[in-house]
Design an enzyme around this catalytic site. Sequence first.
Site, PDB file in Angstrom:
ATOM      1  N   TYR A 122       0.765  -1.247   0.000  1.00 56.96           N
ATOM      2  CA  TYR A 122       0.000   0.000   0.000  1.00 56.96           C
ATOM      3  C   TYR A 122       0.798   1.301   0.000  1.00 56.96           C
ATOM      4  O   TYR A 122       0.242   2.368  -0.215  1.00 56.96           O
ATOM      5  CB  TYR A 122      -0.982  -0.010   1.186  1.00 56.96           C
ATOM      6  CG  TYR A 122      -2.053  -1.073   1.012  1.00 56.96           C
ATOM      7  CD1 TYR A 122      -3.102  -0.884   0.128  1.00 56.96           C
ATOM      8  CD2 TYR A 122      -1.986  -2.276   1.692  1.00 56.96           C
ATOM      9  CE1 TYR A 122      -4.070  -1.856  -0.061  1.00 56.96           C
ATOM     10  CE2 TYR A 122      -2.946  -3.262   1.519  1.00 56.96           C
ATOM     11  CZ  TYR A 122      -3.987  -3.048   0.634  1.00 56.96           C
ATOM     12  OH  TYR A 122      -4.936  -4.019   0.444  1.00 56.96           O
ATOM     13  N   PHE A 404     -10.209  -4.075  10.888  1.00 56.56           N
ATOM     14  CA  PHE A 404     -11.470  -3.918  10.151  1.00 56.56           C
ATOM     15  C   PHE A 404     -11.310  -4.314   8.697  1.00 56.56           C
ATOM     16  O   PHE A 404     -10.227  -4.512   8.231  1.00 56.56           O
ATOM     17  CB  PHE A 404     -12.007  -2.474  10.274  1.00 56.56           C
ATOM     18  CG  PHE A 404     -10.989  -1.399  10.015  1.00 56.56           C
ATOM     19  CD1 PHE A 404     -10.621  -1.065   8.716  1.00 56.56           C
ATOM     20  CD2 PHE A 404     -10.377  -0.724  11.070  1.00 56.56           C
ATOM     21  CE1 PHE A 404      -9.686  -0.053   8.478  1.00 56.56           C
ATOM     22  CE2 PHE A 404      -9.444   0.291  10.839  1.00 56.56           C
ATOM     23  CZ  PHE A 404      -9.097   0.613   9.544  1.00 56.56           C
TER      24      PHE A 404
HETATM   25  C1  COA Z   1      -2.289  -8.342  -3.050  1.00 53.23           C
HETATM   26  C2  COA Z   1      -3.227  -8.296  -4.241  1.00 53.23           C
HETATM   27  C3  COA Z   1      -4.474  -7.509  -3.852  1.00 53.23           C
HETATM   28  C4  COA Z   1      -2.523  -7.600  -5.402  1.00 53.23           C
HETATM   29  O1  COA Z   1      -3.419  -7.453  -6.484  1.00 53.23           O
HETATM   30  P1  COA Z   1      -2.932  -7.397  -8.020  1.00 53.23           P
HETATM   31  O2  COA Z   1      -4.155  -7.134  -8.822  1.00 53.23           O
HETATM   32  O3  COA Z   1      -2.152  -8.597  -8.329  1.00 53.23           O
HETATM   33  O4  COA Z   1      -1.993  -6.139  -8.015  1.00 53.23           O
HETATM   34  P2  COA Z   1      -1.632  -5.190  -9.257  1.00 53.23           P
HETATM   35  O5  COA Z   1      -1.322  -6.032 -10.447  1.00 53.23           O
HETATM   36  O6  COA Z   1      -2.659  -4.135  -9.460  1.00 53.23           O
HETATM   37  O7  COA Z   1      -0.325  -4.530  -8.708  1.00 53.23           O
HETATM   38  C5  COA Z   1      -0.265  -3.189  -8.283  1.00 53.23           C
HETATM   39  C6  COA Z   1       1.128  -2.938  -7.783  1.00 53.23           C
HETATM   40  O8  COA Z   1       1.312  -3.628  -6.536  1.00 53.23           O
HETATM   41  C7  COA Z   1       2.426  -4.507  -6.630  1.00 53.23           C
HETATM   42  N1  COA Z   1       2.071  -5.672  -5.835  1.00 53.23           N
HETATM   43  C8  COA Z   1       0.962  -6.409  -5.951  1.00 53.23           C
HETATM   44  N2  COA Z   1       0.941  -7.368  -5.011  1.00 53.23           N
HETATM   45  C9  COA Z   1       2.057  -7.235  -4.286  1.00 53.23           C
HETATM   46  C10 COA Z   1       2.595  -7.934  -3.184  1.00 53.23           C
HETATM   47  N3  COA Z   1       1.976  -8.956  -2.608  1.00 53.23           N
HETATM   48  N4  COA Z   1       3.793  -7.529  -2.710  1.00 53.23           N
HETATM   49  C11 COA Z   1       4.424  -6.477  -3.276  1.00 53.23           C
HETATM   50  N5  COA Z   1       3.941  -5.763  -4.310  1.00 53.23           N
HETATM   51  C12 COA Z   1       2.777  -6.147  -4.816  1.00 53.23           C
HETATM   52  C13 COA Z   1       2.602  -4.792  -8.094  1.00 53.23           C
HETATM   53  O9  COA Z   1       3.922  -5.147  -8.396  1.00 53.23           O
HETATM   54  C14 COA Z   1       2.207  -3.465  -8.709  1.00 53.23           C
HETATM   55  O10 COA Z   1       3.275  -2.547  -8.595  1.00 53.23           O
HETATM   56  P3  COA Z   1       3.457  -1.319  -9.619  1.00 53.23           P
HETATM   57  O11 COA Z   1       2.091  -0.822  -9.950  1.00 53.23           O
HETATM   58  O12 COA Z   1       4.240  -0.347  -8.821  1.00 53.23           O
HETATM   59  O13 COA Z   1       4.147  -1.902 -10.780  1.00 53.23           O
HETATM   60  C15 COA Z   1      -3.628  -9.714  -4.708  1.00 53.23           C
HETATM   61  O14 COA Z   1      -2.474 -10.451  -4.978  1.00 53.23           O
HETATM   62  C16 COA Z   1      -4.471 -10.475  -3.695  1.00 53.23           C
HETATM   63  O15 COA Z   1      -5.668 -10.417  -3.749  1.00 53.23           O
HETATM   64  N6  COA Z   1      -3.810 -11.187  -2.740  1.00 53.23           N
HETATM   65  C17 COA Z   1      -4.469 -11.998  -1.762  1.00 53.23           C
HETATM   66  C18 COA Z   1      -5.377 -11.200  -0.857  1.00 53.23           C
HETATM   67  C19 COA Z   1      -4.682 -10.018  -0.212  1.00 53.23           C
HETATM   68  O16 COA Z   1      -3.554 -10.088   0.222  1.00 53.23           O
HETATM   69  N7  COA Z   1      -5.400  -8.901  -0.156  1.00 53.23           N
HETATM   70  C20 COA Z   1      -4.931  -7.699   0.472  1.00 53.23           C
HETATM   71  C21 COA Z   1      -5.686  -7.556   1.744  1.00 53.23           C
HETATM   72  S1  COA Z   1      -5.080  -6.169   2.690  1.00 53.23           S
END
Ligand code: COA
Length: 404
Positions: A122, A404
């Site tokens: 984030y 939350f």
């Molecule tokens: C974490 C999660 C939400 C990322 O979603 P995603 O659609 O794959 O992410 P995006 O492709 O939009 O990536 C956006 C950016 O975040 C980065 N990013 C995504 N997941 C990441 C992770 N786990 N660790 C580090 N960086 C991450 C990407 O490299 C990308 O970076 P950039 O835009 O600077 O190049 C997804 O993997 C997920 O749902 N994970 C399991 C549930 C979870 O952890 N949810 C979060 C709850 S707080």
Amino acid sequence: MSFRVRPCADLGEYGRAIHGVGQYFGMEIDAESEERFTRLLPLDRMHAAFDGADIVGGAGAFPFQLSTPGGTVPTAGVTVVGTYPTHRRRGVLRALMRAQLDDVHERGEPLAALWASSETIYGRFGYGPASMCGSIDLATEHTAFAMPGRREGSVRLVEADEALRSFPRIWSAVRRSTPGMLARSRDWWEGRVLRERGGEVGAGPKRFVVYERAGRAEGYAIYRHRQELRDDGTSAGEIKILEAIALDGVPTEEVWRYLLSIDWTSRFTARLLPPDHPLFLLLATPRRLQYRMSDGFWARLVDVGAALSARRYAADGAVVVEVADAFCPWNEGRWRIADGRGKRTRAAAHLRCDVAALGSAYMGGFTFAQLVRGGRIEELRRGAAVRADAMFAGGRHPWCPEIF
Ligand SMILES: CC(C)(COP(=O)(O)OP(=O)(O)OC[C@H]1O[C@@H](n2cnc3c(N)ncnc32)[C@H](O)[C@@H]1OP(=O)(O)O)[C@@H](O)C(=O)NCCC(=O)NCCS
């Protein structure tokens, strides 16, 4: 590839958007639970990402008020964020964050806050860790208190309906002096705090106790007693303290004295306690708490000026901060903090930072001096960090006792 993102239009979309994160945690929510959840997270606060007609991710935002040092701020409590595993790392999260923060901004909520499942996600969207918190795991043999105490008042076990009548007032009183606590609606109390939500098989039911002194309820606790008997007839059980909230001084001490004296257990555990929790002073052997610290909630200033104006300052003075905010460029520029307000200025900056660092300093969870030392804030005028710290001091560490 870009994904279309919009708020959910009906319960069907809502369920599939929440499934974006739910599927990683084995969540199976039925229509009734979804309907109940909309009372906390309204349909239009749940964004869904679409690939064609298919929902491939979701992100929600509870609308609530969060306490700040001396005030309160309308906040988007970001929650249930997830991308379907079929679509990971293709920009779904980025599209969701874009739509959500634009929406929060349009609604006039100056702050967004969240609990980060992983710290790496984030920061790029302007969130910074705003507090620290930790867990304890205390063995029964180390629960002695440092001082005999005054031993006033008494503790009573109550049912959920009485808890619903007496706990919210105590929560509100503590909230007034504690930044980081959210204002809970009745639905929130019923649906999230007091209700059994399953998923804790064998941990025992939620127990509720209220602490009263001179006829007034001044503290409460919610805990579970997970029992486990060893072959030799002794207990390997655990008292899981889910929430212990009380007024300062005697009430806090008495609630913890009660909890830590419950028989037939081997340990007492709790999570999300702030690093300045009075337990460190109450116990004779605080190191036995085995306090394990981690980041608490994260904060994102969505409207820098409004957020800075939604808290009190501990000292007079003025400080000018130059803020960089690539994701929400409407925040970029120099902000003068003085007379309890944050206002745009053309004056020369004393401090320079990314909006995420300002999120870390906002409630006092991190000092400006710390952020300068950690390379997150640049001090352009000598002494500016110390001056800002005198203004931002909140008296107590931000504490959000729930995820939350
Ligand atoms: C974490 C999660 C939400 C990322 O979603 P995603 O659609 O794959 O992410 P995006 O492709 O939009 O990536 C956006 C950016 O975040 C980065 N990013 C995504 N997941 C990441 C992770 N786990 N660790 C580090 N960086 C991450 C990407 O490299 C990308 O970076 P950039 O835009 O600077 O190049 C997804 O993997 C997920 O749902 N994970 C399991 C549930 C979870 O952890 N949810 C979060 C709850 S707080």
